[in-house]
Scaffold this active site. Structure first.
Site, PDB file in Angstrom:
ATOM      1  N   ALA A  10     -20.654  -7.575  -1.347  1.00 34.84           N
ATOM      2  CA  ALA A  10     -21.727  -7.010  -2.149  1.00 34.84           C
ATOM      3  C   ALA A  10     -22.001  -5.603  -1.646  1.00 34.84           C
ATOM      4  O   ALA A  10     -21.669  -5.256  -0.508  1.00 34.84           O
ATOM      5  CB  ALA A  10     -22.969  -7.885  -2.062  1.00 34.84           C
ATOM      6  N   TYR A  11     -22.628  -4.822  -2.492  1.00 37.93           N
ATOM      7  CA  TYR A  11     -22.826  -3.405  -2.209  1.00 37.93           C
ATOM      8  C   TYR A  11     -24.303  -3.087  -2.053  1.00 37.93           C
ATOM      9  O   TYR A  11     -25.113  -3.407  -2.910  1.00 37.93           O
ATOM     10  CB  TYR A  11     -22.185  -2.562  -3.318  1.00 37.93           C
ATOM     11  N   LEU A  12     -24.623  -2.457  -0.916  1.00 38.25           N
ATOM     12  CA  LEU A  12     -25.983  -2.004  -0.649  1.00 38.25           C
ATOM     13  C   LEU A  12     -26.204  -0.639  -1.288  1.00 38.25           C
ATOM     14  O   LEU A  12     -27.328  -0.266  -1.599  1.00 38.25           O
ATOM     15  CB  LEU A  12     -26.223  -1.921   0.854  1.00 38.25           C
TER      16      LEU A  12
END
Length: 149
Positions: free
Chosen positions: A27-29
């Protein structure tokens, strides 16, 4: 520094079951710059990637499971789940990613190189499809935002 080319996969190679496969969740912050968390088996990683397509900076830091879960809750967009198969080919290691929902049906192959010259000269195996190295819509960070912009 990461030097990598990315290809769509039209058809799977023969005898795929003989190679090591691992489940990945990431997942991407942040997508500009790219800051990603990934679970790969029992390994947890925080990654920073600089700008670029074929050549860009990349830094990886280990996380523990608790830190990963905490950061995962803060991710923007889709959590990407895929099955990665590592396939040795000539002097390279092909990483074949078969995506799960909501990207089911998407298959990408990535190959990393020591030099940019080597990457440009690379001739892929016949089961590779179109080269999408420079097509941003096939970056995982872009896929994570699909449906959220």
């Amino acid at each position: 520094m990461e030097i990598e080319r990315k290809f769509l996969v039209d058809r799977l190679p023969e005898h795929l079951e003989q190679y090591d496969t691992q489940q990945l969740e990431q997942a991407y912050l942040c997508t500009d710059p790219v800051v990603r968390v990934r679970r790969q088996g029992d390994e947890y990683i925080l990654t920073y990637k600089g700008k670029g397509h074929m050549v860009r900076e990349e830094y990886n830091l280990p996380l523990n499971e608790q830190a990963y879960e905490h950061l995962l809750e803060k991710a923007d967009g889709n959590v990407i789940r895929k099955r990665r198969t590592r396939i040795p080919w000539q002097s390279y290691m092909i990483e074949l990613d078969i995506f799960e929902a909501p990207f089911e049906g998407l298959m990408l192959a990535e190959v990393e190189f020591e030099t940019e010259l080597e990457a440009v000269a690379f001739i892929p195996p016949e089961w590779f499809g179109r080269d999408v190295t420079f097509e941003k819509e096939y970056h995982n960070s872009t896929l994570s935002r699909k449906g959220f912009d």
